[in-house]
Design a protein around this motif. Sequence first.
Motif, mmCIF file in Angstrom:
data_model
loop_
_atom_site.group_PDB
_atom_site.id
_atom_site.type_symbol
_atom_site.label_atom_id
_atom_site.label_comp_id
_atom_site.label_asym_id
_atom_site.label_seq_id
_atom_site.Cartn_x
_atom_site.Cartn_y
_atom_site.Cartn_z
ATOM 1 N N LEU A 1 7.672 -5.131 -1.554
ATOM 2 C CA LEU A 1 6.293 -5.473 -1.224
ATOM 3 C C LEU A 1 5.744 -6.515 -2.197
ATOM 4 O O LEU A 1 5.104 -7.484 -1.784
ATOM 5 N N LEU A 2 6.006 -6.347 -3.468
ATOM 6 C CA LEU A 2 5.517 -7.303 -4.462
ATOM 7 C C LEU A 2 6.241 -8.639 -4.372
ATOM 8 O O LEU A 2 5.684 -9.681 -4.701
ATOM 9 N N ARG A 3 7.477 -8.623 -3.908
ATOM 10 C CA ARG A 3 8.291 -9.821 -3.790
ATOM 11 C C ARG A 3 7.977 -10.586 -2.497
ATOM 12 O O ARG A 3 8.226 -11.785 -2.406
ATOM 13 N N ASP A 4 7.438 -9.894 -1.499
ATOM 14 C CA ASP A 4 7.211 -10.479 -0.169
ATOM 15 C C ASP A 4 6.127 -11.551 -0.236
ATOM 16 O O ASP A 4 4.985 -11.266 -0.536
ATOM 17 N N LYS A 5 6.518 -12.773 0.049
ATOM 18 C CA LYS A 5 5.574 -13.896 0.046
ATOM 19 C C LYS A 5 5.254 -14.367 1.465
ATOM 20 O O LYS A 5 4.559 -15.349 1.645
ATOM 21 N N TRP B 1 1.331 -6.421 8.781
ATOM 22 C CA TRP B 1 1.677 -5.034 9.026
ATOM 23 C C TRP B 1 2.866 -4.589 8.176
ATOM 24 O O TRP B 1 2.948 -3.435 7.790
ATOM 25 N N LYS B 2 3.762 -5.511 7.936
ATOM 26 C CA LYS B 2 4.954 -5.164 7.174
ATOM 27 C C LYS B 2 4.586 -4.667 5.781
ATOM 28 O O LYS B 2 5.157 -3.687 5.286
ATOM 29 N N GLN B 3 3.628 -5.319 5.144
ATOM 30 C CA GLN B 3 3.232 -4.920 3.801
ATOM 31 C C GLN B 3 2.617 -3.517 3.798
ATOM 32 O O GLN B 3 2.896 -2.712 2.918
ATOM 33 N N THR B 4 1.809 -3.241 4.805
ATOM 34 C CA THR B 4 1.199 -1.912 4.903
ATOM 35 C C THR B 4 2.265 -0.847 5.137
ATOM 36 O O THR B 4 2.226 0.225 4.529
ATOM 37 N N ALA B 5 3.231 -1.187 5.986
ATOM 38 C CA ALA B 5 4.317 -0.238 6.255
ATOM 39 C C ALA B 5 5.130 0.029 4.994
ATOM 40 O O ALA B 5 5.498 1.175 4.709
ATOM 41 N N LEU B 6 5.414 -1.012 4.216
ATOM 42 C CA LEU B 6 6.158 -0.832 2.973
ATOM 43 C C LEU B 6 5.391 0.039 1.984
ATOM 44 O O LEU B 6 5.970 0.903 1.310
ATOM 45 N N LEU B 7 4.095 -0.171 1.884
ATOM 46 C CA LEU B 7 3.277 0.620 0.972
ATOM 47 C C LEU B 7 3.259 2.086 1.394
ATOM 48 O O LEU B 7 3.444 2.988 0.566
ATOM 49 N N LEU B 8 3.065 2.332 2.678
ATOM 50 C CA LEU B 8 3.034 3.713 3.163
ATOM 51 C C LEU B 8 4.394 4.390 2.995
ATOM 52 O O LEU B 8 4.472 5.573 2.630
ATOM 53 N N SER C 1 -1.199 -14.547 0.912
ATOM 54 C CA SER C 1 -1.646 -13.894 -0.308
ATOM 55 C C SER C 1 -3.096 -14.217 -0.641
ATOM 56 O O SER C 1 -3.614 -13.772 -1.641
ATOM 57 N N THR C 2 -3.749 -15.012 0.207
ATOM 58 C CA THR C 2 -5.132 -15.371 -0.062
ATOM 59 C C THR C 2 -6.113 -14.416 0.596
ATOM 60 O O THR C 2 -7.283 -14.417 0.246
ATOM 61 N N THR C 3 -5.648 -13.597 1.536
ATOM 62 C CA THR C 3 -6.568 -12.702 2.223
ATOM 63 C C THR C 3 -6.927 -11.527 1.327
ATOM 64 O O THR C 3 -6.173 -11.130 0.435
ATOM 65 N N THR C 4 -8.089 -10.983 1.557
ATOM 66 C CA THR C 4 -8.565 -9.841 0.778
ATOM 67 C C THR C 4 -7.683 -8.631 1.009
ATOM 68 O O THR C 4 -7.376 -7.890 0.067
ATOM 69 N N ALA C 5 -7.218 -8.443 2.243
ATOM 70 C CA ALA C 5 -6.363 -7.297 2.558
ATOM 71 C C ALA C 5 -5.041 -7.388 1.805
ATOM 72 O O ALA C 5 -4.547 -6.392 1.278
ATOM 73 N N SER C 6 -4.472 -8.579 1.743
ATOM 74 C CA SER C 6 -3.200 -8.762 1.057
ATOM 75 C C SER C 6 -3.363 -8.532 -0.444
ATOM 76 O O SER C 6 -2.523 -7.913 -1.081
ATOM 77 N N LYS C 7 -4.452 -9.017 -1.014
ATOM 78 C CA LYS C 7 -4.704 -8.802 -2.444
ATOM 79 C C LYS C 7 -4.895 -7.309 -2.724
ATOM 80 O O LYS C 7 -4.426 -6.800 -3.734
ATOM 81 N N SER C 8 -5.543 -6.622 -1.810
ATOM 82 C CA SER C 8 -5.747 -5.187 -1.958
ATOM 83 C C SER C 8 -4.409 -4.446 -1.921
ATOM 84 O O SER C 8 -4.175 -3.528 -2.712
#
Length: 110
Positions: free
Chosen positions: A29-33, A1-8, A37-44
């Motif tokens: 977001l790009l730095r967050d490991k 969820w954090k990555q989605t929140a950062l993108l939005l 990183s293997t999921t399709t959602a994360s790659k998207s």
Amino acid sequence: WKQTALLLRAKAWLARGQYSLATGNVKELLRDKNGSSTTTASKSLQRQAKQLQRDIEQQEQVASQQTRRLVKDMCKWIDGATTTNNNNSTNPGDNNKNNRNQDSNPNNNN
């Protein structure tokens, strides 16, 4: 969820013209490991973040060019307005100053 929140949040900052804040969110977001990183959602999300980073750079460049153009036009306008006033002596104070100088001149035979 954090990555989605950062993108939005980065998209929202971009929409408001806050380029540095948007860039900060995208970099985080790009730095967050922490996300997998293997999921399709994360790659998207990573792809979207990279695209958003390009969009931010492009919009920032356009805004900078528009600002430069506006400042240049304003300087021309101001220069034209001040040059016209100085050449024509349209300032009433200038005429009074010239009259006083003539009156105080002892060699003036008026």
